[in-house]
Design a protein around this motif. Structure first.
Motif, PDB file in Angstrom:
ATOM      1  N   PRO A  34       0.804  -1.235   0.005  1.00  0.00           N
ATOM      2  CA  PRO A  34       0.331   0.030  -0.173  1.00  0.00           C
ATOM      3  C   PRO A  34       1.038   1.424  -0.370  1.00  0.00           C
ATOM      4  CG  PRO A  34      -0.393  -1.529   2.270  1.00  0.00           C
ATOM      5  CD  PRO A  34       0.567  -2.118   1.670  1.00  0.00           C
ATOM      6  N   ILE A 125      -8.605  -0.231   4.127  1.00  0.00           N
ATOM      7  CA  ILE A 125      -7.514  -0.681   4.087  1.00  0.00           C
ATOM      8  C   ILE A 125      -6.820  -0.910   4.499  1.00  0.00           C
ATOM      9  CG2 ILE A 125      -5.583   0.891   2.917  1.00  0.00           C
ATOM     10  CD1 ILE A 125      -7.325   2.273   1.222  1.00  0.00           C
ATOM     11  N   LEU A 173      -6.165  -2.235  -3.028  1.00  0.00           N
ATOM     12  CA  LEU A 173      -6.937  -2.759  -2.340  1.00  0.00           C
ATOM     13  C   LEU A 173      -6.910  -4.281  -2.958  1.00  0.00           C
ATOM     14  CD1 LEU A 173      -9.570   0.106  -3.017  1.00  0.00           C
ATOM     15  CD2 LEU A 173      -9.112  -1.201  -0.823  1.00  0.00           C
TER      16      LEU A 173
END
Length: 264
Positions: A34, A125, A173
């Motif tokens: 991420p 997330i 995601l």
């Protein structure tokens, strides 16, 4: 503040902080997985742009990072494997459908609603990163059967719509979601990088048609983001990042409520 005038109305401190968001976000993309969410967070918190300009400016920066990531996985061979290519094709087809839905939805939310929804998304997330790390724990059993194409299509459609709404990079995601359904790590990463180019390209076209991209701010954030992608790739090969991912997950889960309350 409009997308066109966003750059001129910012001071040097805000511009430096935005560049740092791009740099750290780029490092996070390749070193931690991420990271792209930091670009959206920085633009939302610092630029004063409208929700559509925040998302449009953020998503156009992911064209470069997605291209670099896809090139890396082509070079390493993952995107040449039939299973990865099949997965990528499903995700790409859903990106073409889902991303415009997110762009259209963005046009109907106020800045307060956008901030609240972004806070919820940030918490999600963070939780997905945590689940992903647990999924990668070698002490845990692997899922025996990969997901069906219908499950992959649902993931791809949902990820594309959310990415289009907030201007996010798809992999942050889709990778955790695919890992939790049994897709191998490298396969998920390779397919998600290919999907990210389509999300960024489709989303950029949608926001460009609305005049909702601040090109100067896209450069301020996007150039350091590309540098960060390269730095993060090097760090991923030289530093242990497992605990850093847990730290990032905790930070996002804690930051989410702040965004929700701040937007109320």
């Amino acid at each position: 503040m409009s997308a066109v005038h966003g750059f001129a109305d910012l001071g040097i401190v805000e511009l430096v902080l935005l560049a740092l968001c791009g740099l750290i976000g780029g490092i996070g993309i390749t070193a931690l997985g991420p990271g792209g969410v930091l670009v959206t967070l920085g633009l939302f918190a610092l630029s004063g742009l409208s929700p559509e300009a925040v998302a449009g400016t953020a998503i156009v920066t992911h064209l470069g990072s997605g291209s670099l990531g896809t090139g890396a996985y082509l070079r390493s061979g993952q995107l040449r494997e039939p299973a990865t290519r099949r997965l990528a094709l499903v995700l790409i087809s859903m990106a073409v459908l889902g991303t415009p839905l997110g762009v259209l939805a963005n046009a109907h939310v106020s800045k307060a609603v956008f901030g609240a929804l972004l806070g919820v998304c940030v918490i999600a997330i963070g939780l997905l990163i945590y689940l992903r790390e647990r999924r990668l724990d070698p002490r845990r059993e692997e899922v025996a059967h990969p997901p069906s194409q219908a499950v992959v299509a649902a993931i791809g459609l949902g990820v594309a719509a959310v990415s289009g709404l907030f201007g996010l990079g798809g992999p942050l995601l889709s990778v955790p979601l695919m890992l939790t359904t049994g897709v191998p790590m490298l396969t998920a990463l390779g397919a998600a990088q290919a999907q990210s180019i389509v999300i960024a390209g489709t989303g950029s076209i949608g926001y460009l048609l609305q005049g909702a991209i601040s090109w100067p701010l896209a450069a301020v954030v996007g150039v350091p983001e590309l540098v960060g992608v390269l730095l993060g790739w090097r760090l991923a090969h030289s530093l242990p990042t497992h605990r850093l991912r847990y730290g990032l997950a905790a930070a996002l889960v804690l930051l989410g409520p702040y965004l929700i309350l701040h937007s109320a």
